[in-house]
Enzyme design. Sequence first.
Site, mmCIF file in Angstrom:
data_model
loop_
_atom_site.group_PDB
_atom_site.id
_atom_site.type_symbol
_atom_site.label_atom_id
_atom_site.label_comp_id
_atom_site.label_asym_id
_atom_site.label_seq_id
_atom_site.Cartn_x
_atom_site.Cartn_y
_atom_site.Cartn_z
ATOM 1 N N LYS A 38 2.491 -12.861 13.785
ATOM 2 C CA LYS A 38 2.222 -11.962 14.033
ATOM 3 C C LYS A 38 1.725 -10.837 14.595
ATOM 4 O O LYS A 38 0.508 -10.913 13.706
ATOM 5 C CB LYS A 38 3.660 -10.864 14.101
ATOM 6 C CG LYS A 38 3.522 -10.164 13.108
ATOM 7 C CD LYS A 38 5.267 -9.499 12.330
ATOM 8 C CE LYS A 38 5.591 -9.217 11.323
ATOM 9 N NZ LYS A 38 6.793 -8.715 10.841
ATOM 10 N N TYR A 264 -17.387 17.774 13.116
ATOM 11 C CA TYR A 264 -17.008 18.327 13.547
ATOM 12 C C TYR A 264 -16.193 19.282 12.939
ATOM 13 O O TYR A 264 -15.321 18.799 12.197
ATOM 14 C CB TYR A 264 -16.076 17.360 14.852
ATOM 15 C CG TYR A 264 -16.486 16.600 15.658
ATOM 16 C CD1 TYR A 264 -17.282 17.280 16.706
ATOM 17 C CD2 TYR A 264 -15.855 15.100 15.731
ATOM 18 C CE1 TYR A 264 -17.714 16.645 17.638
ATOM 19 C CE2 TYR A 264 -16.953 14.639 16.908
ATOM 20 C CZ TYR A 264 -17.889 15.049 17.472
ATOM 21 O OH TYR A 264 -17.865 14.334 18.957
HETATM 22 C C1 LIG Z 1 6.927 -9.033 9.303
HETATM 23 C C2 LIG Z 1 8.416 -10.009 8.900
HETATM 24 C C3 LIG Z 1 8.199 -11.019 8.126
HETATM 25 C C4 LIG Z 1 6.776 -10.751 6.736
HETATM 26 O O1 LIG Z 1 6.807 -9.848 6.490
HETATM 27 P P1 LIG Z 1 5.594 -10.185 5.446
HETATM 28 O O2 LIG Z 1 6.613 -8.284 3.918
HETATM 29 O O3 LIG Z 1 4.422 -9.522 5.612
HETATM 30 O O4 LIG Z 1 5.345 -11.026 4.312
HETATM 31 C C5 LIG Z 1 8.419 -11.704 7.934
HETATM 32 N N1 LIG Z 1 10.336 -11.394 8.459
HETATM 33 C C6 LIG Z 1 10.385 -10.821 9.366
HETATM 34 C C7 LIG Z 1 11.709 -10.525 9.954
HETATM 35 C C8 LIG Z 1 9.502 -9.894 9.820
HETATM 36 O O5 LIG Z 1 9.168 -8.934 10.440
#
Ligand SMILES: *Cc1c(COP(=O)(O)O)cnc(C)c1O
Length: 373
Positions: A38, A264
Site C-alpha cells: 500500500k 527563517y
Molecule cells: C498496513 C497493514 C499491514 C502491514 O502492517 P506492517 O506493520 O507494516 O507490517 C497489515 N495488515 C493491515 C490490515 C494493514 O493495514
Amino acid sequence: MTGASVFRLTVDLDAVARNYLFFKKKLVNGADCSAVVKADAYGLGAAPVSKTLFAQGCRHFFTVHLEEALDVKSVLPSPGIGQDSWIYALNGPCGMGRDFAAAGIVPVLNTLGDLDDWRAEAQRSGRVLPAILHIDTGMNRLGLSAADVEKLAENVDGLSGLDIRYVMSHLACADQPSHPKNAEQLALFKKLSAKLGRPFRYSFANSAGVLLGPDYHFDLARPGCGLYGINPYGTGVNPMQGAVTFEARILQIRDITEPGTVGYGATYSVSPPAQCATISVGYADGYARALQAMGTVVIAGEKCKVIGRVSMDTVVVDTTLIKGKAKAGDMAQIIGPNQLVDDVARQQGTIGYEILTSIGRRVPRIYKSAETL
Ligand SMILES: *Cc1c(COP(=O)(O)O)cnc(C)c1O
C-alpha cells in the site's frame, strides 16, 4: 533523471527480497506470505517492489485503494481472479464493486454493507466473486464487530455467491510482544471465526505479528514495514535489512566569520569559529519541519546537527566538527546505513512508516538489484 544529482532515494530491491524471505522462513506451519504494498510500497515504489517479490514467489499483494491495486496489477504477469496472483484492496469496495469485479481486484469486506454490495455485484454479474472478510478484534478501526459477526452467522445467505478467500483481522499492539492485547485479540479472532461455522483460511499477522510466533501465523501473513527495512518493533535490534538510502547534495558550505543567525525566524544563533552546510532537502521532500529540534544528517561519516528552521527545499546543518572533510557537491545521507529510518523517526517523534511514506514525489527513486527485473 537530472534530479538524481540533487537528491535520490536508492532502493535496494535485493534487501526487500531478503526481508520477504526472512518472513517466509519464519512461517513454519505452511502459512503463505503476502506483501503489503500500500501507499506505493511505503513510498519505495509499488511496481518494482511487486515485480521483485513476485519473482521471489509472492502471489498475494495488499493495497488499500482500487487505483493502487490496478497499478500493481499492471506490472504482474497474470494477476486477477483465478489467476496466478491475488491483489487485495484493504479499504473495501467503496461503491466501486463493478470496477473491482471487472478488474479482478479482491476487496476486503469491512462492513455488512460491503458484504451486501459485493453479493449484489456477484448476483448482477452471475459470477462467484472472491473476497476477504475482515473482522475487528480490538482495533476499532475497520472490520465487522462481534454483533455483525453474529448477524452474519444467522443469515444463511450472508455469504452466498462469494468465495471468501480469507477471514482476516489486524493486531493493534504486535510491536509490543508482551502486550496482553495480542493474546486477547488472538482469542477473540478464534472465537468470532468459529461463529461463522465452516472453516475458512485465516490471515492475522502483520510484520510484528509474524515475529510473535506460530500461534499468530494462520494461513496468510501480511508483512509490510519489515519488507522495507523498518524495525517491526520500532526500537531495539532490527531484524530487518535496511532497504533505502536517502541522500541529498550539499549546495553550499559557509564559514561563519561573524555572529549571526540561521534560517527563517532567526531562531538559531551562530558565532565564529563555525561552519555550516546547506543541504538540498526540505519539508517538501519529506524532511519534516519538526526535525529542526533533533535532526541530524550524516556527512563524511559524522552526524551533523540541523540548525535553524527546516525550509521547504533546504536545511542547514552544523559542519564545524568535520571542517575540511566535506565540500559543496558532496552527498549528505539523510537515511542509510549510518542513520536508519527508525533513527530519523525517533528524531522527528514519529514512526518509520511515516518517514518513508512522506518522502516527496520529486525525489527520484533509483533501483538497485543484482537480479534483472
Ligand atoms: C498496513 C497493514 C499491514 C502491514 O502492517 P506492517 O506493520 O507494516 O507490517 C497489515 N495488515 C493491515 C490490515 C494493514 O493495514
